[in-house]
Motif scaffolding. Sequence first.
Motif, short mmCIF file in Angstrom:
data_model
loop_
_atom_site.label_atom_id
_atom_site.label_comp_id
_atom_site.label_asym_id
_atom_site.label_seq_id
_atom_site.Cartn_x
_atom_site.Cartn_y
_atom_site.Cartn_z
N GLY A 1 0.78 -1.23 0.00
CA GLY A 1 0.00 0.00 0.00
C GLY A 1 0.81 1.28 0.00
N LYS A 2 2.14 1.15 -0.09
CA LYS A 2 2.99 2.33 -0.08
C LYS A 2 3.81 2.41 -1.35
CE LYS A 2 3.48 2.66 4.95
NZ LYS A 2 4.45 2.78 6.08
N GLU A 3 4.34 3.60 -1.61
CA GLU A 3 5.18 3.78 -2.79
C GLU A 3 6.58 3.21 -2.52
OE1 GLU A 3 3.19 7.82 -4.69
OE2 GLU A 3 5.26 7.82 -4.02
N ARG A 4 7.27 2.94 -3.61
CA ARG A 4 8.65 2.48 -3.50
C ARG A 4 9.49 3.57 -2.83
NH1 ARG A 4 10.97 -0.01 -8.81
NH2 ARG A 4 9.90 -1.84 -8.02
N GLU A 5 10.34 3.16 -1.93
CA GLU A 5 11.10 4.09 -1.08
C GLU A 5 12.60 3.83 -1.20
OE1 GLU A 5 11.15 5.13 3.73
OE2 GLU A 5 10.62 3.11 3.04
N PHE A 6 13.36 4.89 -1.32
CA PHE A 6 14.83 4.79 -1.35
C PHE A 6 15.34 4.33 0.02
CE2 PHE A 6 19.16 5.69 -2.21
CZ PHE A 6 19.67 6.39 -1.13
N VAL A 7 16.31 3.42 -0.01
CA VAL A 7 16.93 2.95 1.22
C VAL A 7 18.40 3.36 1.30
CG1 VAL A 7 17.55 0.91 2.58
CG2 VAL A 7 15.35 0.98 1.37
N ALA A 8 19.17 3.00 0.28
CA ALA A 8 20.61 3.29 0.31
C ALA A 8 21.17 3.22 -1.09
CB ALA A 8 21.34 2.31 1.21
N ALA A 9 22.24 3.97 -1.33
CA ALA A 9 22.91 3.96 -2.63
C ALA A 9 24.41 4.08 -2.44
CB ALA A 9 22.40 5.08 -3.52
N MET A 10 25.13 3.57 -3.42
CA MET A 10 26.59 3.57 -3.35
C MET A 10 27.17 3.79 -4.73
SD MET A 10 28.81 0.50 -1.72
CE MET A 10 30.45 0.77 -1.13
N GLY B 1 32.60 3.07 -4.22
CA GLY B 1 32.33 3.15 -2.79
C GLY B 1 32.63 4.50 -2.18
N GLY B 2 33.05 5.45 -2.99
CA GLY B 2 33.42 6.75 -2.45
C GLY B 2 32.24 7.55 -1.93
N MET B 3 31.07 7.26 -2.42
CA MET B 3 29.87 7.94 -1.97
C MET B 3 28.82 6.92 -1.57
SD MET B 3 29.50 11.13 -4.62
CE MET B 3 29.72 10.16 -6.11
N ARG B 4 28.27 7.13 -0.39
CA ARG B 4 27.20 6.29 0.12
C ARG B 4 26.18 7.20 0.78
NH1 ARG B 4 30.17 1.01 2.89
NH2 ARG B 4 32.18 1.32 1.87
N PHE B 5 24.93 6.96 0.51
CA PHE B 5 23.86 7.74 1.13
C PHE B 5 22.76 6.81 1.59
CE2 PHE B 5 25.18 12.04 0.60
CZ PHE B 5 26.02 12.02 -0.50
N TYR B 6 22.11 7.22 2.66
CA TYR B 6 21.06 6.42 3.26
C TYR B 6 19.83 7.26 3.51
CZ TYR B 6 24.93 3.24 4.34
OH TYR B 6 26.01 2.40 4.25
N ALA B 7 18.69 6.62 3.47
CA ALA B 7 17.47 7.28 3.91
C ALA B 7 17.58 7.55 5.41
CB ALA B 7 16.26 6.39 3.64
N ASP B 8 16.97 8.63 5.85
CA ASP B 8 17.02 8.98 7.27
C ASP B 8 16.49 7.85 8.14
OD1 ASP B 8 16.14 12.50 6.81
OD2 ASP B 8 18.05 11.44 6.62
N SER C 1 14.43 -4.37 -3.09
CA SER C 1 14.93 -4.60 -4.43
C SER C 1 16.23 -3.84 -4.64
CB SER C 1 13.92 -4.13 -5.47
OG SER C 1 12.69 -4.82 -5.36
N CYS C 2 17.15 -4.45 -5.36
CA CYS C 2 18.36 -3.73 -5.74
C CYS C 2 18.19 -3.21 -7.17
CB CYS C 2 19.60 -4.61 -5.63
SG CYS C 2 19.61 -6.04 -6.71
N ALA C 3 18.94 -2.18 -7.47
CA ALA C 3 18.86 -1.55 -8.77
C ALA C 3 20.22 -0.98 -9.13
CB ALA C 3 17.80 -0.45 -8.77
N THR C 4 20.44 -0.78 -10.42
CA THR C 4 21.71 -0.25 -10.85
C THR C 4 21.52 0.66 -12.05
OG1 THR C 4 23.96 -0.85 -11.53
CG2 THR C 4 22.20 -2.21 -12.37
N LYS C 5 22.45 1.61 -12.20
CA LYS C 5 22.45 2.52 -13.34
C LYS C 5 23.86 3.01 -13.53
CE LYS C 5 21.00 6.67 -10.77
NZ LYS C 5 21.79 7.74 -11.42
N TYR D 1 23.80 10.64 -10.86
CA TYR D 1 22.75 11.66 -10.80
C TYR D 1 21.42 11.05 -10.41
CZ TYR D 1 19.48 15.25 -12.35
OH TYR D 1 18.48 16.17 -12.40
N GLY D 2 20.74 11.69 -9.44
CA GLY D 2 19.42 11.22 -9.03
C GLY D 2 19.44 9.85 -8.39
N TYR D 3 20.44 9.61 -7.55
CA TYR D 3 20.65 8.27 -7.00
C TYR D 3 19.48 7.80 -6.14
CZ TYR D 3 21.83 10.77 -2.72
OH TYR D 3 21.80 11.59 -1.63
N ALA D 4 18.67 8.71 -5.60
CA ALA D 4 17.56 8.31 -4.73
C ALA D 4 16.23 8.18 -5.47
CB ALA D 4 17.42 9.30 -3.58
N ARG D 5 16.26 8.40 -6.75
CA ARG D 5 15.03 8.40 -7.53
C ARG D 5 14.89 7.10 -8.29
NH1 ARG D 5 15.41 13.92 -10.77
NH2 ARG D 5 13.52 13.08 -11.70
#
Length: 124
Positions: free
Chosen positions: A42-51, A55-62, A95-99, A103-107
């Motif tokens: 019942g919820k939209e897909r949500e960003f969790v983490a990206a790298m 490995g120089g950049m890593r970001f996480y959802a709050d 789910s994992c994803a790659t590109k 740019y736009g790593y959380a989208r």
Amino acid sequence: QVQLVESGGGSVQAGGSLRLSCVASGGRFSISTVAWFRQAPGKEREFVAAMSWNGGMRFYADSVEGRFTISRDNAKNTVYLQMNSLDPEDTAVYSCATKSDWYGYARPERYDYWGQGTQVTVSS
């Protein structure tokens, strides 16, 4: 064409841990941005983490900062998500994803390839 296959999901009690894995085949995984997303019923897909590719950049959802860790082993074409201190609110299909770029790593709409997802259920 890149194929992604996740594993490691399951059921765990609150406070427990799980480690998800995502193995890639095809494409140029070693120079790709990788990310984990999740979707609860019942919820939209949500960003969790990206790298980034190195490995120089890593970001996480709050909501997962300090509890989850994303990592990758380019020699094994694998990305991991270590999840600690799990909470029932973390219950979702992951789910994992790659590109190819950062740019736009959380989208989610910016990602080219997706795995089929693995279910994580956290009980209280």
